[in-house]
Design a protein around this motif. Structure first.
Motif, short mmCIF file in Angstrom:
data_model
loop_
_atom_site.label_atom_id
_atom_site.label_comp_id
_atom_site.label_asym_id
_atom_site.label_seq_id
_atom_site.Cartn_x
_atom_site.Cartn_y
_atom_site.Cartn_z
N GLY A 1 -4.94 -20.04 -3.12
CA GLY A 1 -3.98 -20.88 -3.83
C GLY A 1 -2.80 -21.32 -3.02
N GLY A 2 -2.53 -20.60 -1.90
CA GLY A 2 -1.38 -20.94 -1.08
C GLY A 2 -0.07 -20.55 -1.74
N PHE A 3 -0.10 -19.51 -2.58
CA PHE A 3 1.11 -19.05 -3.26
C PHE A 3 1.19 -17.53 -3.24
CE2 PHE A 3 -1.91 -20.36 -6.77
CZ PHE A 3 -2.42 -19.08 -7.03
N ALA A 4 2.38 -17.01 -3.51
CA ALA A 4 2.57 -15.58 -3.73
C ALA A 4 2.36 -15.27 -5.21
CB ALA A 4 3.97 -15.15 -3.28
N ILE A 5 2.09 -14.00 -5.51
CA ILE A 5 1.87 -13.55 -6.89
C ILE A 5 2.69 -12.29 -7.11
CG2 ILE A 5 0.18 -12.79 -8.61
CD1 ILE A 5 -2.00 -14.10 -6.84
N TYR A 6 3.38 -12.21 -8.27
CA TYR A 6 4.04 -10.96 -8.65
C TYR A 6 3.69 -10.62 -10.09
CZ TYR A 6 7.48 -7.37 -9.70
OH TYR A 6 8.06 -6.20 -10.07
N GLY A 7 3.29 -9.37 -10.29
CA GLY A 7 3.02 -8.83 -11.62
C GLY A 7 2.88 -7.33 -11.47
N SER A 8 2.76 -6.61 -12.59
CA SER A 8 2.60 -5.16 -12.49
C SER A 8 1.32 -4.70 -13.15
CB SER A 8 3.81 -4.41 -13.08
OG SER A 8 3.61 -4.06 -14.44
N VAL A 9 0.82 -3.54 -12.67
CA VAL A 9 -0.38 -2.91 -13.23
C VAL A 9 -0.15 -1.41 -13.31
CG1 VAL A 9 -1.97 -4.65 -12.28
CG2 VAL A 9 -1.44 -2.60 -10.93
N MET A 10 -0.90 -0.73 -14.18
CA MET A 10 -0.96 0.72 -14.09
C MET A 10 -1.78 1.03 -12.85
SD MET A 10 -3.75 1.73 -17.05
CE MET A 10 -2.75 1.38 -18.46
N PHE A 11 -1.25 1.92 -11.99
CA PHE A 11 -1.88 2.15 -10.69
C PHE A 11 -2.02 3.65 -10.45
CE2 PHE A 11 -2.19 2.49 -6.11
CZ PHE A 11 -2.94 1.38 -5.75
N GLN A 12 -3.20 4.05 -9.96
CA GLN A 12 -3.43 5.46 -9.62
C GLN A 12 -3.28 5.66 -8.13
OE1 GLN A 12 -7.12 7.14 -10.97
NE2 GLN A 12 -6.58 9.20 -10.27
N GLU A 13 -2.41 6.59 -7.77
CA GLU A 13 -2.19 6.93 -6.37
C GLU A 13 -2.33 8.43 -6.23
OE1 GLU A 13 0.45 4.74 -3.22
OE2 GLU A 13 1.70 6.03 -4.49
N GLY A 14 -3.48 8.86 -5.71
CA GLY A 14 -3.77 10.28 -5.67
C GLY A 14 -3.97 10.82 -7.07
N ASN A 15 -3.22 11.83 -7.42
CA ASN A 15 -3.33 12.40 -8.77
C ASN A 15 -2.19 11.99 -9.68
OD1 ASN A 15 -1.26 13.81 -7.60
ND2 ASN A 15 -2.10 15.85 -7.97
N ARG A 16 -1.52 10.92 -9.33
CA ARG A 16 -0.41 10.46 -10.15
C ARG A 16 -0.59 8.99 -10.50
NH1 ARG A 16 4.47 8.21 -7.67
NH2 ARG A 16 3.93 7.29 -5.66
N TYR A 17 0.13 8.56 -11.56
CA TYR A 17 0.09 7.17 -12.00
C TYR A 17 1.49 6.58 -11.94
CZ TYR A 17 -4.39 8.65 -13.98
OH TYR A 17 -5.65 9.14 -14.14
N VAL A 18 1.55 5.28 -11.62
CA VAL A 18 2.81 4.56 -11.62
C VAL A 18 2.60 3.19 -12.26
CG1 VAL A 18 3.83 5.68 -9.59
CG2 VAL A 18 2.34 3.68 -9.28
N ASN A 19 3.68 2.62 -12.78
CA ASN A 19 3.69 1.23 -13.25
C ASN A 19 4.14 0.42 -12.04
OD1 ASN A 19 4.08 -1.24 -14.50
ND2 ASN A 19 5.20 -0.40 -16.25
N ARG A 20 3.17 -0.16 -11.33
CA ARG A 20 3.44 -0.73 -10.00
C ARG A 20 3.52 -2.25 -10.01
NH1 ARG A 20 0.86 1.86 -4.82
NH2 ARG A 20 2.72 3.14 -5.29
N GLY A 21 4.64 -2.76 -9.54
CA GLY A 21 4.78 -4.18 -9.30
C GLY A 21 4.23 -4.52 -7.92
N ILE A 22 3.44 -5.59 -7.86
CA ILE A 22 2.83 -6.02 -6.60
C ILE A 22 3.27 -7.46 -6.31
CG2 ILE A 22 0.67 -6.38 -5.33
CD1 ILE A 22 -0.65 -4.53 -7.47
N PHE A 23 3.91 -7.65 -5.18
CA PHE A 23 4.29 -8.98 -4.73
C PHE A 23 3.38 -9.31 -3.55
CE2 PHE A 23 6.56 -12.32 -2.59
CZ PHE A 23 7.32 -12.96 -3.56
N MET A 24 2.35 -10.11 -3.81
CA MET A 24 1.34 -10.44 -2.81
C MET A 24 1.60 -11.83 -2.24
SD MET A 24 -1.39 -9.61 -1.12
CE MET A 24 -1.93 -8.14 -2.01
N ARG A 25 1.70 -11.91 -0.92
CA ARG A 25 1.91 -13.20 -0.25
C ARG A 25 0.58 -13.82 0.17
NH1 ARG A 25 5.21 -9.32 1.48
NH2 ARG A 25 7.46 -9.53 1.15
N PRO A 26 0.56 -15.12 0.39
CA PRO A 26 -0.70 -15.78 0.75
C PRO A 26 -1.26 -15.35 2.10
CG PRO A 26 1.13 -17.35 0.77
CD PRO A 26 1.63 -16.11 0.14
N ASN A 27 -0.44 -14.74 2.97
CA ASN A 27 -0.95 -14.26 4.26
C ASN A 27 -1.50 -12.84 4.18
OD1 ASN A 27 1.33 -12.66 4.13
ND2 ASN A 27 2.30 -13.47 5.98
#
Length: 259
Positions: free
Chosen positions: A76-102
């Motif tokens: 798309g040639g754009f960045a994206i920001y939103g959050s998901v429930m995310f599992q990291e090891g044995n813990r969970y976080v409400n994680r915001g992800i700012f993904m760039r086109p590169n």
């Protein structure tokens, strides 16, 4: 990535399928494809794969979500920001992800967990504000309940845009409107809030009111916006710089440090 004085930001306000990551990812893929080549940043609601659920077992995202967002951002040639429930090891976080086109990304784990819903019992807390750099702009990444805590958004980092992604329900939507506008004015920045619509699995109703406020607290989208739709707004760096130069309110901040 070259700097841009003006950037286009697209807000996706929509229903979420309760606790169904597959269905939500399919629907958001369709919506993101509509924006290919016509915007610079796309913002999704909080926990856009599930709705605001306290049941991350079997539902939480893993690192595959980065690949999913990276593919859309690149095409798309754009960045994206939103959050998901995310599992990291044995813990969970409400994680915001700012993904760039590169393919580079910035992560923010929600600091203020919503105790009224028991979020603090399920998800670990983030520790500090996070700034994402993109196209010469600085974005302060925040999530829903963070909106109620102005000290956490205090503009000591000279950021340009404050973003809140949310599942903010109808009974308290007046607070959403007022606080989002206040964050823009007090921090002399653009403040963007993207909220969902529809009804979740707990029976909670959401009516959107996604909005972009400028430095003076003026709305960019006709209020109230309550239907499912995508709105694109133009942000101008000159607006921020000119008003901060003319109205030097940030220079009069009371000095203190978060510990």
């Amino acid at each position: 990535m070259k700097s841009k004085e003006d950037i286009r930001v697209s807000l996706i306000q929509t229903h979420l399928v309760w606790e169904n990551p597959k269905a939500n990812l399919v629907e958001f893929s369709r919506k993101l494809e509509q924006l290919y080549g016509i915007t610079d940043l796309v913002i999704l609601p909080e926990m856009f794969t599930t709705g605001f659920s306290m049941h991350p077992e079997e539902l939480a995202s893993d690192e595959k979500i980065y690949k999913h967002l990276k593919a859309h951002a690149k095409k798309g040639g754009f960045a994206i920001y939103g959050s998901v429930m995310f599992q990291e090891g044995n813990r969970y976080v409400n994680r915001g992800i700012f993904m760039r086109p590169n393919g580079t990304y910035t992560l923010y784990d929600k600091k203020h967990r919503f105790t009224l819903a028991g979020e603090q019992k399920v998800y670990d807390s983030g520790k500090q504000p996070v700034i994402a750099d993109y196209l010469g702009w600085k974005f302060n990444l925040q999530i829903c309940y963070d909106l109620r805590f102005p000290v956490f958004a205090r503009n000591t980092q000279d950021y340009d845009v404050l973003i809140y992604v949310a599942n903010w329900p109808v009974p308290r939507v007046n607070a959403w409107d007022a606080l989002l506008k206040a964050r823009a004015i007090e921090n002399m920045c653009y403040a963007i809030g993207v909220n969902r619509t529809g009804v979740d699995g707990s029976g909670m109703d959401y009516n959107g009111h996604s909005q972009v406020y400028n430095v003076l607290g003026e709305e960019s989208i006709e209020h109230p916006w309550e239907n499912q739709n995508i709105k694109t707004v133009l942000l101008k760096k000159e607006h921020v710089l000119k008003l901060r130069s003319k109205l030097r309110f940030l220079e009069d901040r009371d000095p203190f440090t978060l510990i």
